[in-house]
Design a protein around this motif. Structure first.
Motif, PDB file in Angstrom:
ATOM      1  N   ASN A  74       0.803  -1.228   0.000  1.00 29.80           N
ATOM      2  CA  ASN A  74       0.000   0.000   0.000  1.00 29.80           C
ATOM      3  C   ASN A  74       0.832   1.272   0.000  1.00 29.80           C
ATOM      4  OD1 ASN A  74      -2.833  -1.115   0.265  1.00 29.80           O
ATOM      5  ND2 ASN A  74      -1.727  -2.223   1.858  1.00 29.80           N
ATOM      6  N   ALA A  75       2.075   1.189   0.485  1.00 32.72           N
ATOM      7  CA  ALA A  75       2.913   2.393   0.469  1.00 32.72           C
ATOM      8  C   ALA A  75       3.319   2.737  -0.957  1.00 32.72           C
ATOM      9  CB  ALA A  75       4.150   2.195   1.336  1.00 32.72           C
ATOM     10  N   ALA A  76       3.308   1.730  -1.838  1.00 26.52           N
ATOM     11  CA  ALA A  76       3.608   1.997  -3.251  1.00 26.52           C
ATOM     12  C   ALA A  76       2.372   2.570  -3.927  1.00 26.52           C
ATOM     13  CB  ALA A  76       4.071   0.730  -3.953  1.00 26.52           C
ATOM     14  N   THR A  77       1.261   1.883  -3.781  1.00 35.55           N
ATOM     15  CA  THR A  77      -0.014   2.447  -4.228  1.00 35.55           C
ATOM     16  C   THR A  77      -1.137   1.693  -3.542  1.00 35.55           C
ATOM     17  OG1 THR A  77      -1.157   3.386  -6.151  1.00 35.55           O
ATOM     18  CG2 THR A  77      -0.597   1.057  -6.290  1.00 35.55           C
ATOM     19  N   ARG A 102       0.749  16.211 -11.088  1.00 39.98           N
ATOM     20  CA  ARG A 102       0.715  14.772 -11.367  1.00 39.98           C
ATOM     21  C   ARG A 102       0.899  13.932 -10.119  1.00 39.98           C
ATOM     22  NH1 ARG A 102       4.578  12.114 -14.428  1.00 39.98           N
ATOM     23  NH2 ARG A 102       5.965  13.893 -14.204  1.00 39.98           N
ATOM     24  N   GLY A 103       1.601  14.463  -9.144  1.00 37.30           N
ATOM     25  CA  GLY A 103       1.860  13.688  -7.933  1.00 37.30           C
ATOM     26  C   GLY A 103       2.866  14.412  -7.066  1.00 37.30           C
ATOM     27  N   ALA A 104       3.262  13.757  -5.992  1.00 34.94           N
ATOM     28  CA  ALA A 104       4.231  14.350  -5.067  1.00 34.94           C
ATOM     29  C   ALA A 104       5.510  14.734  -5.802  1.00 34.94           C
ATOM     30  CB  ALA A 104       4.533  13.375  -3.935  1.00 34.94           C
ATOM     31  N   GLU A 152      14.916  10.675   3.176  1.00 39.63           N
ATOM     32  CA  GLU A 152      14.041  11.129   2.092  1.00 39.63           C
ATOM     33  C   GLU A 152      13.927  10.112   0.962  1.00 39.63           C
ATOM     34  OE1 GLU A 152      12.237  13.744   2.651  1.00 39.63           O
ATOM     35  OE2 GLU A 152      13.363  14.102   4.501  1.00 39.63           O
ATOM     36  N   HIS A 153      12.774  10.098   0.336  1.00 39.52           N
ATOM     37  CA  HIS A 153      12.540   9.409  -0.938  1.00 39.52           C
ATOM     38  C   HIS A 153      13.316  10.168  -2.013  1.00 39.52           C
ATOM     39  CE1 HIS A 153      10.150   8.329  -4.554  1.00 39.52           C
ATOM     40  NE2 HIS A 153       9.738   7.279  -3.882  1.00 39.52           N
ATOM     41  N   HIS A 154      13.717   9.454  -3.070  1.00 42.78           N
ATOM     42  CA  HIS A 154      14.475  10.115  -4.143  1.00 42.78           C
ATOM     43  C   HIS A 154      13.747  11.349  -4.680  1.00 42.78           C
ATOM     44  CE1 HIS A 154      16.532   5.963  -4.992  1.00 42.78           C
ATOM     45  NE2 HIS A 154      16.938   6.519  -3.864  1.00 42.78           N
ATOM     46  N   GLY A 183       4.174  14.849   2.048  1.00 45.27           N
ATOM     47  CA  GLY A 183       3.128  14.081   2.732  1.00 45.27           C
ATOM     48  C   GLY A 183       2.678  12.842   1.980  1.00 45.27           C
ATOM     49  N   ALA A 184       3.481  12.379   1.010  1.00 44.80           N
ATOM     50  CA  ALA A 184       3.058  11.252   0.157  1.00 44.80           C
ATOM     51  C   ALA A 184       2.635  10.044   1.004  1.00 44.80           C
ATOM     52  CB  ALA A 184       4.172  10.864  -0.808  1.00 44.80           C
ATOM     53  N   GLN A 185       3.405   9.740   2.046  1.00 43.97           N
ATOM     54  CA  GLN A 185       3.062   8.594   2.898  1.00 43.97           C
ATOM     55  C   GLN A 185       2.146   8.984   4.048  1.00 43.97           C
ATOM     56  OE1 GLN A 185       3.622   5.483   2.294  1.00 43.97           O
ATOM     57  NE2 GLN A 185       4.945   5.830   0.534  1.00 43.97           N
ATOM     58  N   PHE A 220       1.399  15.842  -1.882  1.00 46.33           N
ATOM     59  CA  PHE A 220       1.058  14.418  -1.813  1.00 46.33           C
ATOM     60  C   PHE A 220       0.540  13.922  -3.154  1.00 46.33           C
ATOM     61  CE2 PHE A 220      -2.992  16.406  -0.591  1.00 46.33           C
ATOM     62  CZ  PHE A 220      -3.949  15.614  -1.206  1.00 46.33           C
ATOM     63  N   SER A 221       0.442  12.583  -3.264  1.00 46.58           N
ATOM     64  CA  SER A 221      -0.054  11.922  -4.481  1.00 46.58           C
ATOM     65  C   SER A 221      -1.421  11.326  -4.210  1.00 46.58           C
ATOM     66  CB  SER A 221       0.887  10.782  -4.881  1.00 46.58           C
ATOM     67  OG  SER A 221       2.156  11.281  -5.207  1.00 46.58           O
ATOM     68  N   GLY A 222      -2.288  11.344  -5.217  1.00 45.36           N
ATOM     69  CA  GLY A 222      -3.625  10.769  -5.048  1.00 45.36           C
ATOM     70  C   GLY A 222      -3.630   9.247  -4.912  1.00 45.36           C
ATOM     71  N   HIS A 223      -2.706   8.586  -5.611  1.00 41.54           N
ATOM     72  CA  HIS A 223      -2.818   7.126  -5.724  1.00 41.54           C
ATOM     73  C   HIS A 223      -2.492   6.373  -4.447  1.00 41.54           C
ATOM     74  CE1 HIS A 223       1.554   6.139  -6.145  1.00 41.54           C
ATOM     75  NE2 HIS A 223       1.618   7.410  -6.506  1.00 41.54           N
ATOM     76  N   LYS A 224      -1.792   7.005  -3.520  1.00 44.76           N
ATOM     77  CA  LYS A 224      -1.515   6.344  -2.235  1.00 44.76           C
ATOM     78  C   LYS A 224      -2.667   6.592  -1.255  1.00 44.76           C
ATOM     79  CE  LYS A 224       3.429   7.208  -2.801  1.00 44.76           C
ATOM     80  NZ  LYS A 224       4.071   5.956  -3.180  1.00 44.76           N
ATOM     81  N   LEU A 225      -3.570   7.468  -1.667  1.00 41.21           N
ATOM     82  CA  LEU A 225      -4.699   7.874  -0.828  1.00 41.21           C
ATOM     83  C   LEU A 225      -5.993   7.264  -1.373  1.00 41.21           C
ATOM     84  CD1 LEU A 225      -5.289   9.921   1.553  1.00 41.21           C
ATOM     85  CD2 LEU A 225      -5.666  11.654  -0.200  1.00 41.21           C
ATOM     86  N   THR A 255      12.547  -6.044   2.452  1.00 40.19           N
ATOM     87  CA  THR A 255      11.196  -6.455   2.093  1.00 40.19           C
ATOM     88  C   THR A 255      10.271  -5.576   2.930  1.00 40.19           C
ATOM     89  OG1 THR A 255      11.973  -8.701   1.778  1.00 40.19           O
ATOM     90  CG2 THR A 255       9.592  -8.391   1.971  1.00 40.19           C
ATOM     91  N   ARG A 256       9.260  -5.025   2.282  1.00 43.02           N
ATOM     92  CA  ARG A 256       8.400  -4.073   2.990  1.00 43.02           C
ATOM     93  C   ARG A 256       6.936  -4.478   2.856  1.00 43.02           C
ATOM     94  NH1 ARG A 256       7.779   1.793   0.463  1.00 43.02           N
ATOM     95  NH2 ARG A 256       6.491   0.562  -0.924  1.00 43.02           N
ATOM     96  N   ALA A 257       6.299  -4.667   4.007  1.00 36.02           N
ATOM     97  CA  ALA A 257       4.840  -4.834   4.029  1.00 36.02           C
ATOM     98  C   ALA A 257       4.261  -3.515   4.529  1.00 36.02           C
ATOM     99  CB  ALA A 257       4.447  -5.969   4.963  1.00 36.02           C
TER     100      ALA A 257
HETATM  101  N1  7TS Z   1       7.654  10.888  -1.254  1.00 34.63           N
HETATM  102  C1  7TS Z   1       7.469   9.766  -0.547  1.00 34.63           C
HETATM  103  C2  7TS Z   1       7.691   9.782   0.938  1.00 34.63           C
HETATM  104  C3  7TS Z   1       7.056   8.590  -1.196  1.00 34.63           C
HETATM  105  O1  7TS Z   1       6.860   7.480  -0.492  1.00 34.63           O
HETATM  106  C4  7TS Z   1       6.854   8.607  -2.594  1.00 34.63           C
HETATM  107  C5  7TS Z   1       6.470   7.366  -3.360  1.00 34.63           C
HETATM  108  C6  7TS Z   1       7.035   9.824  -3.279  1.00 34.63           C
HETATM  109  C7  7TS Z   1       7.434  10.931  -2.572  1.00 34.63           C
HETATM  110  C8  7TS Z   1       6.792   9.954  -4.730  1.00 34.63           C
HETATM  111  O2  7TS Z   1       5.438   9.806  -5.019  1.00 34.63           O
HETATM  112  P1  7TS Z   1       4.937   9.719  -6.533  1.00 34.63           P
HETATM  113  O3  7TS Z   1       3.493   9.375  -6.428  1.00 34.63           O
HETATM  114  O4  7TS Z   1       5.155  11.067  -7.133  1.00 34.63           O
HETATM  115  O5  7TS Z   1       5.754   8.649  -7.200  1.00 34.63           O
HETATM  116  N2  7TS Z   1       6.832   6.155  -2.722  1.00 34.63           N
HETATM  117  C9  7TS Z   1       6.797   4.910  -3.278  1.00 34.63           C
HETATM  118  C10 7TS Z   1       7.099   3.755  -2.553  1.00 34.63           C
HETATM  119  O6  7TS Z   1       7.387   3.742  -1.367  1.00 34.63           O
HETATM  120  N3  7TS Z   1       6.992   2.669  -3.367  1.00 34.63           N
HETATM  121  O7  7TS Z   1       6.604   3.112  -4.579  1.00 34.63           O
HETATM  122  C11 7TS Z   1       6.493   4.493  -4.530  1.00 34.63           C
END
Ligand code: 7TS
Length: 407
Positions: free
Chosen positions: A30-33, A93-95, A123-125, A202-204, A223-228, A379-381
């Protein structure tokens, strides 16, 4: 908690009711989508079946209906974040796009060589690379606040890194690789005390933590819509109005202008200045539906449920020989990241997939976090509102199976 009816909620998500490799699907990525409730699917279908038209430019009825639906979605997002006004909500488009917008619009016009952007070690990339690109363009300096072995920020070190050249603090509200929830209000206060604006990723966080941008007093929130539980391809940049007004557009084109001649273009006001071209209308409408769906359950009830799942999963995981948790912060959202001694996470993920369990194995777009913990991947759940304690049991059985196969 007691009246949280997870089985009833699961019926709202059509995708969950299927088998993978002959086993009932256990979706823990779910953290991915996150998966989409029927309400979101219906809202998108209704838009395409009944209201589809381009927005803002048409006098005809369909265009007005589409415009109303799109702008209603903006108002729904504004209420969700408790922003002061609709002009502060920019659809992107997203975060990732939101952070790039801030880097290129705010960053590129306000920062100079030697100025500093402060991020953190977790941080995420998406919140690293846009600042490195700005470093290439302007010669700015990227500073990184450190964390401890639990994956918690070292607050004294963090505070000491805010200096006279710091121009922006950009920090994740919740880590996708570790689950750590950062003390963002304290961080905003510390940054503001030195006149430094703050961007929160706030993506997560948004699927799990009620967010009030006025109470947090952050300058940007993305934030991104698809994680929400909403669609892909839609996300939000919140910015304080005065700040957004002072920033130049990120992209040029239709919809973001007031008047164009070949000599000069006058830009539109907020929020349209930052929404060049035809936006993801259906996506915004779907996101609005997702937020309404979540509101109907209550984010606090969802967070309580997920915390109970995480506590149970953590307790169970620690009984598995050779399992090491990556990310053990005191304040944590529903993410269980782990490694198994001498077994590569990709093998773990593959065997779990054969048990019908979807988890993510990899670096989670947080390679510096992997480097810090000295692992190539984890590995992430990750848990959502529809996951159950029985699914945690299935996961643990699956992990024990992996240990047996490779042990
Ligand atoms: N910031 C954080 C903290 C994230 O977890 C992610 C996506 C992004 C930014 C980027 O979001 P995007 O919707 O623009 O891609 N994280 C993940 C993940 O943990 N596995 O797949 C995407």
């Amino acid at each position: 908690m007691s009246n949280y009816d997870v089985q009833a909620l699961r019926r709202d998500f059509p995708l969950l009711h299927q088998s993978v490799h002959g086993k009932p699907l256990v979706y823990l990525d779910n953290a991915a989508t996150a998966q989409k409730p029927q309400a979101v699917i219906d809202a998108i279908e209704h838009y395409y079946r009944q209201d589809n038209a381009n927005i803002h430019r048409g006098v005809h009825t369909l265009s007005q209906r589409a415009t109303d639906a799109y702008e209603n979605a903006r108002a729904t997002v504004r209420r969700f974040l408790n922003a002061a006004g609709d002009k502060e909500i920019i659809f992107v488009r997203g975060a990732t796009e939101a952070i790039n917008l801030v880097a290129q619009s705010f960053g590129r016009t306000r920062l100079q060589a030697g100025d500093e952007v402060l991020i953190t070690a977790m941080e995420h990339h998406a919140n690293i690379v846009p600042w490195q690109m700005l470093r290439e363009q302007l010669g700015i300096v990227l500073k990184v606040a450190p964390m401890n072995d639990a994956g918690e920020l070292l607050m004294d070190e963090f505070a000491a890194l805010i200096g006279p050249r710091t121009r922006l603090l950009a920090v994740t509200h919740m880590s996708n690789a570790l689950g750590t929830i950062n003390p963002v209000k304290r961080m905003v206060d510390l940054a503001h005390a030195q006149g430094v604006p703050v961007l929160l990723d706030g993506a997560q966080a948004v699927p799990h933590i009620p967010v009030d941008v006025q109470a947090l007093d952050c300058d940007f929130y993305v934030f991104s819509g698809h994680k929400l539980y909403g669609p892909t391809g839609i996300g939000v940049l919140y910015g304080k109005q005065a700040l957004l007004e002072s920033m130049p557009p990120y992209q040029g084109g239709g919809d973001m202008i007031r008047r164009v001649t070949f000599d000069k273009t006058e830009y539109a006001g907020l929020p349209f200045k930052f929404e060049a071209g035809t936006p993801h209308i259906a996506g915004a409408i779907g996101l609005g539906a997702a937020i309404e769906y979540i509101a109907s359950i209550g984010l606090t009830a969802i967070a309580d449920h997920e915390h109970a799942l995480l506590a149970y999963a953590t307790e169970q995981a620690l009984t598995i020989p050779g399992l090491r948790l990556i990310g053990t912060a005191a304040e944590k959202g529903g993410i269980l990241s782990f490694v198994l001694e001498r077994i590569h996470p990709h093998d773990v993920g593959t065997i779990l997939d054969h048990c019908g369990i979807a988890v993510r194995a990899g670096h989670h777009c947080a390679m510096p976090v992997m480097d810090f913990f000295g692992v190539p991947a984890t590995t992430r759940a990750s848990f959502a509102l529809y996951n159950t304690f029985e699914e945690v049991d299935v996961l643990m059985e699956g992990i024990r199976e992996v240990v047996k196969v490779f042990g």
